[in-house]
Structures are given as structure tokens and as C-alpha cells.
Design an enzyme around this catalytic site. Structure first.
Site, short mmCIF file in Angstrom:
data_model
loop_
_atom_site.label_atom_id
_atom_site.label_comp_id
_atom_site.label_asym_id
_atom_site.label_seq_id
_atom_site.Cartn_x
_atom_site.Cartn_y
_atom_site.Cartn_z
CB SER A 46 109.63 7.55 -117.90
OG SER A 46 110.72 6.68 -117.65
CE1 TYR A 78 108.65 4.76 -114.90
CE2 TYR A 78 108.18 4.80 -112.54
CZ TYR A 78 109.09 4.77 -113.59
OH TYR A 78 110.43 4.75 -113.33
N PRO A 96 111.64 -5.44 -113.12
CG PRO A 96 113.60 -4.65 -112.19
CD PRO A 96 113.08 -5.40 -113.36
CG ASN A 97 110.35 -2.08 -108.68
OD1 ASN A 97 110.00 -2.65 -107.65
ND2 ASN A 97 111.60 -1.75 -108.91
CB ALA A 124 116.05 -0.37 -112.12
NE ARG A 131 108.23 1.91 -110.37
CZ ARG A 131 109.10 1.57 -111.30
NH1 ARG A 131 108.72 0.82 -112.31
NH2 ARG A 131 110.35 1.95 -111.22
CG ASN A 164 109.90 -1.27 -119.30
OD1 ASN A 164 110.99 -1.03 -118.81
ND2 ASN A 164 108.82 -0.52 -119.06
NE ARG A 213 115.21 7.06 -113.23
CZ ARG A 213 114.83 6.05 -112.42
NH1 ARG A 213 114.75 4.83 -112.87
NH2 ARG A 213 114.50 6.28 -111.17
CG HIS A 221 112.60 2.61 -121.13
ND1 HIS A 221 112.89 1.78 -120.07
CD2 HIS A 221 113.65 2.52 -121.98
CE1 HIS A 221 114.06 1.22 -120.27
NE2 HIS A 221 114.55 1.65 -121.43
CG HIS A 233 119.07 2.39 -116.06
ND1 HIS A 233 118.91 2.97 -117.29
CD2 HIS A 233 117.86 2.44 -115.45
CE1 HIS A 233 117.64 3.37 -117.41
NE2 HIS A 233 116.99 3.06 -116.32
CD GLU A 252 116.31 0.67 -124.16
OE1 GLU A 252 116.82 1.17 -125.18
OE2 GLU A 252 116.75 0.89 -123.01
NE ARG A 310 112.33 9.14 -114.57
CZ ARG A 310 111.98 7.95 -114.07
NH1 ARG A 310 111.74 6.94 -114.91
NH2 ARG A 310 111.89 7.78 -112.78
C1 DQA Z 1 111.34 2.41 -116.92
C2 DQA Z 1 112.48 3.43 -116.73
C3 DQA Z 1 113.54 2.89 -115.79
O1 DQA Z 1 114.54 3.87 -115.59
C4 DQA Z 1 112.93 2.56 -114.44
O2 DQA Z 1 113.90 1.99 -113.59
C5 DQA Z 1 111.73 1.70 -114.55
C6 DQA Z 1 110.76 1.99 -115.58
C7 DQA Z 1 110.21 2.99 -117.78
O3 DQA Z 1 109.41 2.19 -118.31
O4 DQA Z 1 110.07 4.20 -117.92
O5 DQA Z 1 111.51 0.80 -113.75
O6 DQA Z 1 111.87 1.27 -117.58
#
Ligand code: DQA
Length: 144
Positions: A104, A24, A11-12, A79, A19, A76, A113, A102, A82, A100, A109
Site C-alpha cells: 500500500s 493489500y 509482521p502479518n 508495522a 489479510r 517490507n 503510517r 510496501h 513506523h 523499503e 493512509r
Molecule cells: C505495509 C504498510 C504498513 O503500514 C502495514 O503496517 C503493513 C503493510 C504495506 O506493505 O503496505 O503491515 O508495510
């Protein structure tokens, strides 16, 4: 086993580039796809990059990665990382190695997270290097 590496984004992540760029970065998901395609060619791999805002799609694609005989999955989960025991179970349910990823470093953070259901099931994690996290993860996948 094929040379395809699934690169699954949750998501997102369709909004990457716009964003929270201070967290990011400015690269879009298309930019990341381009970086991965270049590196994959050098490594003798191919990538199949997808994004969905829906948890079930990510689960279906993890199952598909196994039935397609994918070499590995870079995940990736945004959210859902978590929160999703269903993703934990899906990763545990397949033999395809899952890495996995990410952009960030979630451990630097917010407290919420710090728990990663994906990380509890994945083979390993690459986090904190922006778009390069994906490239490093692909390099790790190539060595499996
Ligand atoms: C993320 C880290 C997650 O905590 C966050 O919800 C994201 C992006 C990252 O790529 O840093 O959507 O997965």
C-alpha cells in the site's frame, strides 16, 4: 558481492492474500515469491525471501545480508516500519543497500503510517503498487 537479494517481510505479511485484501490485494507471499523468482532469473539475480513476525529476526537477517555479501535487501517491515528505531539502526549499521517496500501507499493512509523509520535509513522506497512494488524494487536493485 553475490547475486542474492534478500527479501525480508515483517509482521502479518504471512497472512497476505487473506489479510484486508481491499488494501493489500489477493496475492499471497508465495505468489510474490514466484513473481520475484521469475523476474530475478531474467535479471541474473536470485532471491532469498523470508518472513517473520519478530523484530529481532529482521535485524538478524539484515546483519546476515551484509555478512553473506548480498547484492541488496528489499524490506517490507510491516508495522515495524513506523515504530522501530532498532530497524533504523540496523539498516544504518550495514553497507548492503536496503530498499523499503510496501504494497500500500502509507502516505495515503492513517497519520500513524506517515512516519517511516525504515524510510529514513533506506536507500529508497517503492510503495503503493501492490505485489508489483516488490518487482519494481527488484528492478531498482538490479541497477545498483
Ligand atoms: C505495509 C504498510 C504498513 O503500514 C502495514 O503496517 C503493513 C503493510 C504495506 O506493505 O503496505 O503491515 O508495510
Amino acid at each position: 558481492m553475490s547475486t542474492i537479494v534478500y527479501v525480508l517481510n515483517g509482521p502479518n505479511l504471512n497472512l497476505l492474500g487473506m489479510r484486508e485484501p481491499e488494501i493489500y490485494g489477493h496475492d499471497t507471499l508465495d505468489d510474490i515469491a514466484g513473481m520475484l523468482e521469475d523476474r530475478a532469473r531474467e535479471l541474473g539475480l536470485e532471491i532469498d525471501l523470508r518472513q517473520s513476525n519478530h523484530e529481532g529476526h529482521l535485524i538478524d537477517w539484515l546483519h546476515e545480508a551484509q555478512s553473506a555479501g548480498a547484492h541488496a535487501v528489499l524490506l517490507n517491515a510491516g508495522a515495524f516500519t513506523h515504530t522501530s528505531i532498532a530497524l533504523y539502526d540496523a539498516i544504518k549499521s550495514i553497507r548492503t543497500p536496503v530498499i523499503e517496500v510496501h504494497l500500500s501507499n502509507p502516505h495515503r493512509r492513517e497519520e500513524f503510517r506517515h512516519l517511516s523509520w525504515v524510510g529514513k535509513a533506506a536507500l529508497g522506497t517503492v510503495a503503493g503498487f501492490g505485489a508489483n512494488s516488490y518487482v519494481v524494487a527488484l528492478e531498482a536493485a538490479a541497477r545498483l
